[in-house]
Design a protein around this motif. Structure first.
Motif, PDB file in Angstrom:
ATOM      1  N   VAL A  93      51.113  11.880  78.739  1.00 23.57           N
ATOM      2  CA  VAL A  93      52.133  12.845  79.065  1.00 23.57           C
ATOM      3  C   VAL A  93      53.295  11.625  80.359  1.00 23.57           C
ATOM      4  O   VAL A  93      54.834  11.792  80.147  1.00 23.57           O
ATOM      5  CB  VAL A  93      51.907  13.520  80.394  1.00 23.57           C
ATOM      6  CG1 VAL A  93      53.225  14.302  81.137  1.00 23.57           C
ATOM      7  CG2 VAL A  93      51.087  14.829  79.627  1.00 23.57           C
ATOM      8  N   ARG A  94      52.484  10.371  80.533  1.00 20.06           N
ATOM      9  CA  ARG A  94      52.896   9.554  81.498  1.00 20.06           C
ATOM     10  C   ARG A  94      53.487   8.692  80.484  1.00 20.06           C
ATOM     11  O   ARG A  94      54.716   8.250  80.904  1.00 20.06           O
ATOM     12  CB  ARG A  94      52.774   8.920  82.120  1.00 20.06           C
ATOM     13  CG  ARG A  94      51.696   9.361  83.462  1.00 20.06           C
ATOM     14  CD  ARG A  94      50.436   7.802  84.053  1.00 20.06           C
ATOM     15  NE  ARG A  94      49.267   7.757  83.404  1.00 20.06           N
ATOM     16  CZ  ARG A  94      47.990   8.420  83.635  1.00 20.06           C
ATOM     17  NH1 ARG A  94      48.680   9.619  84.811  1.00 20.06           N
ATOM     18  NH2 ARG A  94      47.210   8.291  83.075  1.00 20.06           N
ATOM     19  N   ALA A  95      53.339   8.654  79.168  1.00 20.33           N
ATOM     20  CA  ALA A  95      54.094   7.646  77.522  1.00 20.33           C
ATOM     21  C   ALA A  95      55.810   8.533  77.824  1.00 20.33           C
ATOM     22  O   ALA A  95      56.650   7.784  77.291  1.00 20.33           O
ATOM     23  CB  ALA A  95      53.229   7.710  76.634  1.00 20.33           C
ATOM     24  N   MET A 101      61.706  10.476  78.238  1.00 11.59           N
ATOM     25  CA  MET A 101      62.049  12.044  78.290  1.00 11.59           C
ATOM     26  C   MET A 101      61.906  12.185  79.851  1.00 11.59           C
ATOM     27  O   MET A 101      61.536  12.271  80.367  1.00 11.59           O
ATOM     28  CB  MET A 101      61.028  11.775  77.127  1.00 11.59           C
ATOM     29  CG  MET A 101      61.463  11.337  76.136  1.00 11.59           C
ATOM     30  SD  MET A 101      62.551  11.459  74.970  1.00 11.59           S
ATOM     31  CE  MET A 101      62.416  10.529  74.474  1.00 11.59           C
ATOM     32  N   ILE A 102      62.454  13.919  79.621  1.00  9.84           N
ATOM     33  CA  ILE A 102      62.407  14.867  80.378  1.00  9.84           C
ATOM     34  C   ILE A 102      61.395  15.021  80.636  1.00  9.84           C
ATOM     35  O   ILE A 102      61.085  16.291  79.370  1.00  9.84           O
ATOM     36  CB  ILE A 102      63.188  15.549  80.869  1.00  9.84           C
ATOM     37  CG1 ILE A 102      64.717  15.296  81.572  1.00  9.84           C
ATOM     38  CG2 ILE A 102      63.376  16.662  81.510  1.00  9.84           C
ATOM     39  CD1 ILE A 102      64.819  13.982  82.024  1.00  9.84           C
ATOM     40  N   ILE A 103      60.047  15.378  81.333  1.00 10.79           N
ATOM     41  CA  ILE A 103      59.174  15.853  81.532  1.00 10.79           C
ATOM     42  C   ILE A 103      59.372  17.493  82.607  1.00 10.79           C
ATOM     43  O   ILE A 103      59.668  17.581  84.048  1.00 10.79           O
ATOM     44  CB  ILE A 103      57.601  15.547  81.790  1.00 10.79           C
ATOM     45  CG1 ILE A 103      57.555  14.049  81.352  1.00 10.79           C
ATOM     46  CG2 ILE A 103      56.178  16.882  82.373  1.00 10.79           C
ATOM     47  CD1 ILE A 103      57.408  14.201  79.640  1.00 10.79           C
ATOM     48  N   ALA A 128      51.077  24.726  88.794  1.00  2.00           N
ATOM     49  CA  ALA A 128      51.263  23.337  87.541  1.00  2.00           C
ATOM     50  C   ALA A 128      51.747  22.168  88.038  1.00  2.00           C
ATOM     51  O   ALA A 128      51.722  21.400  88.001  1.00  2.00           O
ATOM     52  CB  ALA A 128      52.008  24.098  86.358  1.00  2.00           C
ATOM     53  N   ARG A 129      53.761  22.302  88.717  1.00  2.14           N
ATOM     54  CA  ARG A 129      53.939  21.393  89.045  1.00  2.14           C
ATOM     55  C   ARG A 129      54.006  20.472  89.861  1.00  2.14           C
ATOM     56  O   ARG A 129      54.143  19.345  89.229  1.00  2.14           O
ATOM     57  CB  ARG A 129      55.449  22.189  89.418  1.00  2.14           C
ATOM     58  CG  ARG A 129      56.549  21.024  89.863  1.00  2.14           C
ATOM     59  CD  ARG A 129      57.491  21.505  90.753  1.00  2.14           C
ATOM     60  NE  ARG A 129      56.988  22.378  91.647  1.00  2.14           N
ATOM     61  CZ  ARG A 129      58.277  22.750  92.830  1.00  2.14           C
ATOM     62  NH1 ARG A 129      59.391  23.390  92.442  1.00  2.14           N
ATOM     63  NH2 ARG A 129      57.879  23.366  94.179  1.00  2.14           N
ATOM     64  N   ASP A 130      53.253  20.701  90.977  1.00  5.61           N
ATOM     65  CA  ASP A 130      52.102  19.784  91.088  1.00  5.61           C
ATOM     66  C   ASP A 130      51.409  18.493  90.238  1.00  5.61           C
ATOM     67  O   ASP A 130      51.505  17.633  90.622  1.00  5.61           O
ATOM     68  CB  ASP A 130      51.184  19.923  92.952  1.00  5.61           C
ATOM     69  CG  ASP A 130      52.238  21.157  93.742  1.00  5.61           C
ATOM     70  OD1 ASP A 130      53.721  20.609  94.059  1.00  5.61           O
ATOM     71  OD2 ASP A 130      51.553  21.668  94.348  1.00  5.61           O
ATOM     72  N   HIS A 134      51.730  14.696  90.233  1.00  2.00           N
ATOM     73  CA  HIS A 134      51.575  13.857  90.763  1.00  2.00           C
ATOM     74  C   HIS A 134      50.928  13.170  89.354  1.00  2.00           C
ATOM     75  O   HIS A 134      50.838  11.425  89.597  1.00  2.00           O
ATOM     76  CB  HIS A 134      49.890  14.609  90.791  1.00  2.00           C
ATOM     77  CG  HIS A 134      48.763  13.303  90.872  1.00  2.00           C
ATOM     78  ND1 HIS A 134      48.635  12.533  92.194  1.00  2.00           N
ATOM     79  CD2 HIS A 134      47.378  13.105  90.051  1.00  2.00           C
ATOM     80  CE1 HIS A 134      46.880  11.775  91.747  1.00  2.00           C
ATOM     81  NE2 HIS A 134      46.859  12.196  90.768  1.00  2.00           N
ATOM     82  N   ILE A 135      50.892  12.661  87.860  1.00  2.00           N
ATOM     83  CA  ILE A 135      50.710  12.813  86.443  1.00  2.00           C
ATOM     84  C   ILE A 135      51.746  11.329  86.157  1.00  2.00           C
ATOM     85  O   ILE A 135      51.456  10.986  86.282  1.00  2.00           O
ATOM     86  CB  ILE A 135      50.230  13.271  85.217  1.00  2.00           C
ATOM     87  CG1 ILE A 135      49.148  14.702  85.720  1.00  2.00           C
ATOM     88  CG2 ILE A 135      50.658  12.505  84.242  1.00  2.00           C
ATOM     89  CD1 ILE A 135      49.132  15.233  84.164  1.00  2.00           C
ATOM     90  N   ILE A 136      52.431  12.268  86.404  1.00  2.00           N
ATOM     91  CA  ILE A 136      54.158  11.265  86.351  1.00  2.00           C
ATOM     92  C   ILE A 136      54.483  10.158  87.222  1.00  2.00           C
ATOM     93  O   ILE A 136      55.428   9.577  87.358  1.00  2.00           O
ATOM     94  CB  ILE A 136      55.385  11.676  85.437  1.00  2.00           C
ATOM     95  CG1 ILE A 136      56.095  12.773  86.670  1.00  2.00           C
ATOM     96  CG2 ILE A 136      54.792  12.341  84.459  1.00  2.00           C
ATOM     97  CD1 ILE A 136      57.107  13.770  86.064  1.00  2.00           C
TER      98      ILE A 136
END
Length: 221
Positions: A93-95, A101-103, A128-130, A134-136
């Motif tokens: 997801v980070r990549a 790309m838009i996440i 889910a958004r939070d 946090h990931i990206i």
């Protein structure tokens, strides 16, 4: 931006490395076909490509094909499936995000948002958004409704949560500046001629006007 926009949605590409959900095989397309669609729309500003669910093929297949053509896309990820077999990992997801790309948010458990309790909607729209943020380490501004399911109550909650744009599966053209945007799912049964018919459709045809009426009904029910 107020130009008319036609949005194509993909789910999975190639052979999945997990079992299909019920009826999900209808939404998985062949890699060669997917790349042919990209070639057809490359360089056209009134086209947008999105991906739902967060399948591993988003990273393994879609990302290289998009980068080879200098294209970007939106990826709507189910946060509760991250790291599970056949789905994106946090690193992937980070990549995608790092590649431009838009996440976006596609919920926590891939369940229809219409009819959920307030607590369940909190999980789907906020928690889910939070996790994705946090990931990206960036803001999640957009959401896509799982199964294309929404109503007035869901839209009200999405607005209250601050989403800048919401994507549906209502088909047809949309306006680039609309808060609620219709998308067109590309299916396993489609061929390039089918996609070209979608891309060449008129927003003012009889079918196009019928879709506008159906969207209005869904918004206010």
């Amino acid at each position: 931006m107020n130009q008319r926009l036609l949005i194509l949605t993909f789910h999975g590409i190639g052979s999945p490395s997990r079992s299909f959900w019920p009826r999900e095989e209808a939404y998985w397309v062949e890699r060669r076909f997917f790349e042919a669609v990209l070639d057809d729309i490359q360089g056209k500003s009134d086209r947008l490509v999105t991906f739902d669910d967060g399948n591993f093929s988003d990273f393994d297949t879609a990302l290289p094909a998009l980068r080879a053509r200098g294209m970007t896309a939106h990826f709507y990820v189910v946060s509760g499936l991250i790291g599970q077999r056949g789905f994106l990992s946090e690193t992937e997801v980070r990549a995608l995000h790092a590649a431009g790309m838009i996440i976006g948010n596609h919920g926590k458990l891939h369940r229809s948002w219409r009819g959920l309790t307030e607590r369940d909607l909190e999980e789907e729209l906020v928690e889910a958004r939070d996790r994705l943020e946090h990931i990206i380490s960036d803001k999640i501004r957009f959401a896509a409704c799982p199964n294309g399911s929404y109503d007035r109550r869901v839209l009200k909650r999405l607005r209250a949560c601050g989403y800048e744009r919401v994507y549906t599966s209502d088909k047809g053209w949309t306006r680039g500046d609309s808060w609620l945007q219709a998308r067109n799912s590309v299916l396993a049964s489609d061929d390039l001629a089918d996609v070209r018919r979608i891309l060449g459709s008129s927003p003012f045809s009889g079918q196009g006007l019928l879709r506008i009426c159906k969207r209005a009904i869904k918004r206010y029910r």
